[in-house]
Scaffold this motif. Structure first.
Motif, short mmCIF file in Angstrom:
data_model
loop_
_atom_site.label_atom_id
_atom_site.label_comp_id
_atom_site.label_asym_id
_atom_site.label_seq_id
_atom_site.Cartn_x
_atom_site.Cartn_y
_atom_site.Cartn_z
N ALA A 15 -1.45 -1.43 8.48
CA ALA A 15 -1.28 -1.37 9.93
C ALA A 15 0.18 -1.21 10.32
CB ALA A 15 -1.87 -2.61 10.59
N ALA A 16 1.08 -1.66 9.45
CA ALA A 16 2.52 -1.57 9.74
C ALA A 16 3.10 -0.21 9.34
CB ALA A 16 3.26 -2.69 9.01
N LEU A 17 2.28 0.63 8.72
CA LEU A 17 2.74 1.94 8.25
C LEU A 17 2.14 3.06 9.09
CD1 LEU A 17 2.24 1.31 4.43
CD2 LEU A 17 4.40 1.27 5.67
N GLY A 29 -7.79 -1.44 12.78
CA GLY A 29 -6.68 -0.53 12.48
C GLY A 29 -7.13 0.90 12.68
N TYR A 30 -6.36 1.82 12.15
CA TYR A 30 -6.69 3.23 12.33
C TYR A 30 -7.80 3.70 11.40
CZ TYR A 30 -3.80 4.26 8.20
OH TYR A 30 -3.29 4.32 6.94
N LEU A 31 -8.12 2.92 10.38
CA LEU A 31 -9.16 3.31 9.43
C LEU A 31 -10.54 2.90 9.91
CD1 LEU A 31 -7.47 2.25 6.08
CD2 LEU A 31 -7.76 4.55 6.96
N GLN A 32 -11.50 3.76 9.67
CA GLN A 32 -12.89 3.44 9.96
C GLN A 32 -13.44 2.66 8.77
OE1 GLN A 32 -12.75 4.15 13.28
NE2 GLN A 32 -14.86 4.75 13.05
N VAL A 33 -13.73 1.39 8.97
CA VAL A 33 -14.28 0.57 7.90
C VAL A 33 -15.55 -0.11 8.39
CG1 VAL A 33 -12.07 0.14 6.73
CG2 VAL A 33 -12.85 -1.43 8.49
N GLU A 34 -16.44 -0.34 7.46
CA GLU A 34 -17.66 -1.08 7.74
C GLU A 34 -17.35 -2.55 7.47
OE1 GLU A 34 -22.12 -1.40 5.77
OE2 GLU A 34 -20.83 0.30 5.25
N LYS A 35 -17.49 -3.39 8.48
CA LYS A 35 -17.17 -4.80 8.32
C LYS A 35 -18.38 -5.55 7.76
CE LYS A 35 -13.34 -4.95 11.43
NZ LYS A 35 -12.61 -5.76 12.37
N LEU A 36 -18.13 -6.32 6.69
CA LEU A 36 -19.19 -7.04 6.00
C LEU A 36 -18.86 -8.52 5.91
CD1 LEU A 36 -19.74 -4.58 3.00
CD2 LEU A 36 -21.00 -4.66 5.15
N SER A 37 -19.90 -9.34 5.84
CA SER A 37 -19.69 -10.78 5.67
C SER A 37 -19.17 -11.06 4.26
CB SER A 37 -21.01 -11.53 5.88
OG SER A 37 -21.90 -11.24 4.81
N ALA A 38 -18.62 -12.24 4.08
CA ALA A 38 -18.09 -12.64 2.77
C ALA A 38 -19.19 -12.62 1.71
CB ALA A 38 -17.44 -14.02 2.87
N ALA A 39 -20.37 -13.07 2.07
CA ALA A 39 -21.48 -13.09 1.11
C ALA A 39 -21.88 -11.66 0.71
CB ALA A 39 -22.67 -13.82 1.71
N PRO A 83 0.82 -1.20 0.00
CA PRO A 83 0.00 0.00 0.00
C PRO A 83 0.86 1.26 0.00
CG PRO A 83 -0.05 -1.03 2.14
CD PRO A 83 0.71 -1.93 1.24
N LEU A 84 0.28 2.30 -0.49
CA LEU A 84 0.91 3.60 -0.61
C LEU A 84 2.00 3.63 -1.67
CD1 LEU A 84 0.91 4.65 3.14
CD2 LEU A 84 -0.91 4.81 1.47
N SER A 85 2.00 2.62 -2.55
CA SER A 85 2.86 2.64 -3.73
C SER A 85 2.25 3.63 -4.73
CB SER A 85 2.93 1.25 -4.35
OG SER A 85 1.64 0.89 -4.85
N ASP A 86 2.92 3.83 -5.86
CA ASP A 86 2.38 4.73 -6.88
C ASP A 86 1.02 4.27 -7.36
OD1 ASP A 86 4.61 6.35 -6.70
OD2 ASP A 86 5.60 5.46 -8.45
N ARG A 87 0.87 2.97 -7.54
CA ARG A 87 -0.40 2.41 -8.01
C ARG A 87 -1.51 2.62 -6.98
NH1 ARG A 87 -2.58 -1.27 -11.71
NH2 ARG A 87 -3.87 -2.88 -10.79
N PHE A 88 -1.19 2.42 -5.72
CA PHE A 88 -2.15 2.62 -4.65
C PHE A 88 -2.54 4.10 -4.57
CE2 PHE A 88 -3.67 2.85 -0.27
CZ PHE A 88 -4.42 1.69 -0.16
#
Length: 100
Positions: free
Chosen positions: A48-50, A75-85, A13-18
């Motif tokens: 998380a390592a950055l 981690g430090y990001l606010q994410v909505e956790k969803l099931s695999a389905a 993550p945080l590469s040019d592509r990212f």
């Protein structure tokens, strides 16, 4: 329904592509396009390592929905956790899916 789904699967993550993906997310959000960012477990583990990234932290403020699997580590990001389905359905319901 999101018009665009971005899947961040990068182990570097945080590469040019990212960063390009983040720019695309912000541009779409600036034009009011419903957009979702799916951060895979591998991507979240690498992030998380950055140090915290301001662009990532501000996505929700720009109207980007950030999601992750329900097994994702917190981690430090606010994410909505969803099931695999639900994540599978999300990708099939979008008009455009971009994988980075």
């Amino acid at each position: 329904m999101a018009n665009r789904l971005y899947i961040a699967s990068a182990n570097a993550p945080l590469s040019d592509r990212f960063q390009e993906m983040l720019d695309m997310l912000m541009t779409g959000a600036a034009f009011g396009l419903p957009t979702t960012l799916w951060l895979t477990d591998g991507c979240l583990n690498a992030l998380a390592a950055l140090p915290a990234n301001d662009s990532l932290s501000q996505l929700a403020d720009f109207g980007v929905r950030c999601v992750a699997s329900e097994t994702a580590a917190p981690g430090y990001l606010q994410v909505e956790k969803l099931s695999a389905a639900t994540l599978r359905n999300l990708s099939s319901d979008c008009q455009q899916v971009l994988v980075f």
